[in-house]
Design a protein around this motif. Sequence first.
Motif, PDB file in Angstrom:
ATOM      1  N   SER A 102      54.213  77.454   9.879  1.00 39.60           N
ATOM      2  CA  SER A 102      55.527  76.793   9.843  1.00 39.60           C
ATOM      3  C   SER A 102      56.642  77.702   9.332  1.00 39.60           C
ATOM      4  O   SER A 102      57.813  77.388   9.463  1.00 39.60           O
ATOM      5  CB  SER A 102      55.458  75.549   8.959  1.00 39.60           C
ATOM      6  N   LEU A 103      56.258  78.832   8.704  1.00 42.27           N
ATOM      7  CA  LEU A 103      57.213  79.730   8.030  1.00 42.27           C
ATOM      8  C   LEU A 103      58.021  78.983   6.966  1.00 42.27           C
ATOM      9  O   LEU A 103      59.159  79.333   6.686  1.00 42.27           O
ATOM     10  CB  LEU A 103      58.152  80.418   9.036  1.00 42.27           C
ATOM     11  N   GLN A 104      57.419  77.972   6.389  1.00 45.66           N
ATOM     12  CA  GLN A 104      58.042  77.164   5.344  1.00 45.66           C
ATOM     13  C   GLN A 104      57.024  76.931   4.231  1.00 45.66           C
ATOM     14  O   GLN A 104      55.823  76.900   4.490  1.00 45.66           O
ATOM     15  CB  GLN A 104      58.468  75.789   5.897  1.00 45.66           C
ATOM     16  N   SER A 138      61.322  88.042  10.206  1.00 44.26           N
ATOM     17  CA  SER A 138      61.095  86.739  10.845  1.00 44.26           C
ATOM     18  C   SER A 138      59.655  86.467  11.260  1.00 44.26           C
ATOM     19  O   SER A 138      59.403  85.604  12.092  1.00 44.26           O
ATOM     20  CB  SER A 138      62.012  86.570  12.061  1.00 44.26           C
ATOM     21  N   HIS A 139      58.708  87.195  10.714  1.00 43.10           N
ATOM     22  CA  HIS A 139      57.310  86.866  10.972  1.00 43.10           C
ATOM     23  C   HIS A 139      56.522  86.953   9.668  1.00 43.10           C
ATOM     24  O   HIS A 139      56.865  87.714   8.768  1.00 43.10           O
ATOM     25  CB  HIS A 139      56.695  87.750  12.065  1.00 43.10           C
ATOM     26  N   ALA A 140      55.488  86.140   9.584  1.00 42.05           N
ATOM     27  CA  ALA A 140      54.685  86.073   8.363  1.00 42.05           C
ATOM     28  C   ALA A 140      53.675  87.216   8.331  1.00 42.05           C
ATOM     29  O   ALA A 140      53.057  87.546   9.342  1.00 42.05           O
ATOM     30  CB  ALA A 140      53.962  84.736   8.284  1.00 42.05           C
ATOM     31  N   VAL A 141      53.529  87.817   7.157  1.00 41.81           N
ATOM     32  CA  VAL A 141      52.525  88.862   6.944  1.00 41.81           C
ATOM     33  C   VAL A 141      51.437  88.375   5.996  1.00 41.81           C
ATOM     34  O   VAL A 141      50.475  89.083   5.739  1.00 41.81           O
ATOM     35  CB  VAL A 141      53.166  90.168   6.419  1.00 41.81           C
ATOM     36  N   GLY A 142      51.604  87.157   5.499  1.00 43.64           N
ATOM     37  CA  GLY A 142      50.633  86.592   4.578  1.00 43.64           C
ATOM     38  C   GLY A 142      51.221  85.355   3.922  1.00 43.64           C
ATOM     39  O   GLY A 142      52.230  84.819   4.376  1.00 43.64           O
ATOM     40  N   ALA A 143      50.572  84.916   2.861  1.00 42.97           N
ATOM     41  CA  ALA A 143      51.043  83.745   2.123  1.00 42.97           C
ATOM     42  C   ALA A 143      50.687  83.894   0.655  1.00 42.97           C
ATOM     43  O   ALA A 143      49.727  84.574   0.297  1.00 42.97           O
ATOM     44  CB  ALA A 143      50.422  82.463   2.681  1.00 42.97           C
ATOM     45  N   MET A 144      51.483  83.257  -0.175  1.00 43.23           N
ATOM     46  CA  MET A 144      51.229  83.212  -1.610  1.00 43.23           C
ATOM     47  C   MET A 144      50.988  81.743  -1.943  1.00 43.23           C
ATOM     48  O   MET A 144      51.846  80.899  -1.684  1.00 43.23           O
ATOM     49  CB  MET A 144      52.452  83.744  -2.370  1.00 43.23           C
ATOM     50  N   LEU A 202      60.947  75.730  -4.943  1.00 47.18           N
ATOM     51  CA  LEU A 202      60.627  76.137  -3.573  1.00 47.18           C
ATOM     52  C   LEU A 202      61.597  77.205  -3.070  1.00 47.18           C
ATOM     53  O   LEU A 202      61.193  78.133  -2.357  1.00 47.18           O
ATOM     54  CB  LEU A 202      60.641  74.925  -2.637  1.00 47.18           C
ATOM     55  N   GLN A 203      62.863  77.090  -3.465  1.00 50.23           N
ATOM     56  CA  GLN A 203      63.836  78.112  -3.081  1.00 50.23           C
ATOM     57  C   GLN A 203      63.464  79.457  -3.708  1.00 50.23           C
ATOM     58  O   GLN A 203      63.535  80.500  -3.058  1.00 50.23           O
ATOM     59  CB  GLN A 203      65.250  77.706  -3.502  1.00 50.23           C
ATOM     60  N   LEU A 204      63.090  79.428  -4.977  1.00 51.97           N
ATOM     61  CA  LEU A 204      62.679  80.647  -5.662  1.00 51.97           C
ATOM     62  C   LEU A 204      61.424  81.228  -5.017  1.00 51.97           C
ATOM     63  O   LEU A 204      61.351  82.440  -4.760  1.00 51.97           O
ATOM     64  CB  LEU A 204      62.431  80.385  -7.148  1.00 51.97           C
ATOM     65  N   LEU A 205      60.431  80.388  -4.737  1.00 54.36           N
ATOM     66  CA  LEU A 205      59.204  80.864  -4.107  1.00 54.36           C
ATOM     67  C   LEU A 205      59.477  81.425  -2.708  1.00 54.36           C
ATOM     68  O   LEU A 205      58.880  82.427  -2.309  1.00 54.36           O
ATOM     69  CB  LEU A 205      58.162  79.750  -4.041  1.00 54.36           C
ATOM     70  N   THR A 206      60.388  80.802  -1.975  1.00 52.47           N
ATOM     71  CA  THR A 206      60.758  81.301  -0.647  1.00 52.47           C
ATOM     72  C   THR A 206      61.398  82.674  -0.757  1.00 52.47           C
ATOM     73  O   THR A 206      61.069  83.599  -0.003  1.00 52.47           O
ATOM     74  CB  THR A 206      61.704  80.315   0.062  1.00 52.47           C
ATOM     75  N   ALA A 207      62.305  82.840  -1.710  1.00 49.08           N
ATOM     76  CA  ALA A 207      62.957  84.139  -1.925  1.00 49.08           C
ATOM     77  C   ALA A 207      61.925  85.192  -2.335  1.00 49.08           C
ATOM     78  O   ALA A 207      61.950  86.327  -1.838  1.00 49.08           O
ATOM     79  CB  ALA A 207      64.053  84.016  -2.972  1.00 49.08           C
ATOM     80  N   LEU A 208      61.020  84.821  -3.240  1.00 54.11           N
ATOM     81  CA  LEU A 208      59.949  85.748  -3.642  1.00 54.11           C
ATOM     82  C   LEU A 208      59.065  86.110  -2.444  1.00 54.11           C
ATOM     83  O   LEU A 208      58.675  87.268  -2.280  1.00 54.11           O
ATOM     84  CB  LEU A 208      59.097  85.141  -4.752  1.00 54.11           C
ATOM     85  N   GLY A 209      58.751  85.102  -1.635  1.00 56.56           N
ATOM     86  CA  GLY A 209      57.925  85.329  -0.449  1.00 56.56           C
ATOM     87  C   GLY A 209      58.579  86.305   0.512  1.00 56.56           C
ATOM     88  O   GLY A 209      57.899  87.145   1.118  1.00 56.56           O
ATOM     89  N   GLN A 210      59.893  86.227   0.637  1.00 56.62           N
ATOM     90  CA  GLN A 210      60.598  87.162   1.515  1.00 56.62           C
ATOM     91  C   GLN A 210      60.568  88.571   0.933  1.00 56.62           C
ATOM     92  O   GLN A 210      60.352  89.545   1.658  1.00 56.62           O
ATOM     93  CB  GLN A 210      62.029  86.692   1.751  1.00 56.62           C
ATOM     94  N   GLN A 211      60.776  88.689  -0.364  1.00 59.91           N
ATOM     95  CA  GLN A 211      60.752  90.008  -0.998  1.00 59.91           C
ATOM     96  C   GLN A 211      59.351  90.628  -0.939  1.00 59.91           C
ATOM     97  O   GLN A 211      59.201  91.809  -0.618  1.00 59.91           O
ATOM     98  CB  GLN A 211      61.225  89.913  -2.455  1.00 59.91           C
ATOM     99  N   ILE A 212      58.357  89.827  -1.226  1.00 59.88           N
ATOM    100  CA  ILE A 212      56.977  90.324  -1.163  1.00 59.88           C
ATOM    101  C   ILE A 212      56.612  90.670   0.277  1.00 59.88           C
ATOM    102  O   ILE A 212      55.957  91.681   0.541  1.00 59.88           O
ATOM    103  CB  ILE A 212      55.989  89.297  -1.769  1.00 59.88           C
ATOM    104  N   GLY A 213      57.056  89.843   1.223  1.00 57.18           N
ATOM    105  CA  GLY A 213      56.792  90.104   2.639  1.00 57.18           C
ATOM    106  C   GLY A 213      57.358  91.441   3.080  1.00 57.18           C
ATOM    107  O   GLY A 213      56.699  92.213   3.787  1.00 57.18           O
TER     108      GLY A 213
END
Length: 174
Positions: free
Chosen positions: A43-45, A80-86, A101-112
Amino acid sequence: LLDQGTKELVLRLQRSAPTAGGENCTRCPARLCEEVSHQAITSLQPVIFEIGEQTPQGKTLCAQAPGLHALVSTPLVSQSHAVGAMTLGTAHKEAFFPEDLQLLTALGQQIGVAVEKAHLQHQLERAAALEERQRIAAEMHDGLAQTLSYMGLATDRAAILLEEGQTGQVARLF
């Protein structure tokens, strides 16, 4: 992280609190974290899974993780594509608020982005090593071909000189 070749999830890092199942999380037969991670990647969410809920495959939170009340999984996104999940678990009810969730999304983008950069760096290093091997092989091949060619010519010349009785000249060829 998603394996680049097989596109399957591969656990790269796990840290469990004693109340969240500890070592048992890696042996969980339901593999719930993996399923929640897949949902987030697809879902990229971020996906929140609370105790008592069932996944589309009918799984519920692992009984080996006493005190675990919810999971949240956020995709690790790069370009714009997933490389994994946290995926994180909590023993607190209603622990994930919109700002979380906003913070986790931002972290997910940085980690990605960091994961993607590491993948690209690894590919670059492999390409450089392969290029260097090919260069060395070409140099060895070229040098060896020249040496063998010279040795063939010198051997032919030596045979002629020996037939003519000029043995002293043969030693100078080599």
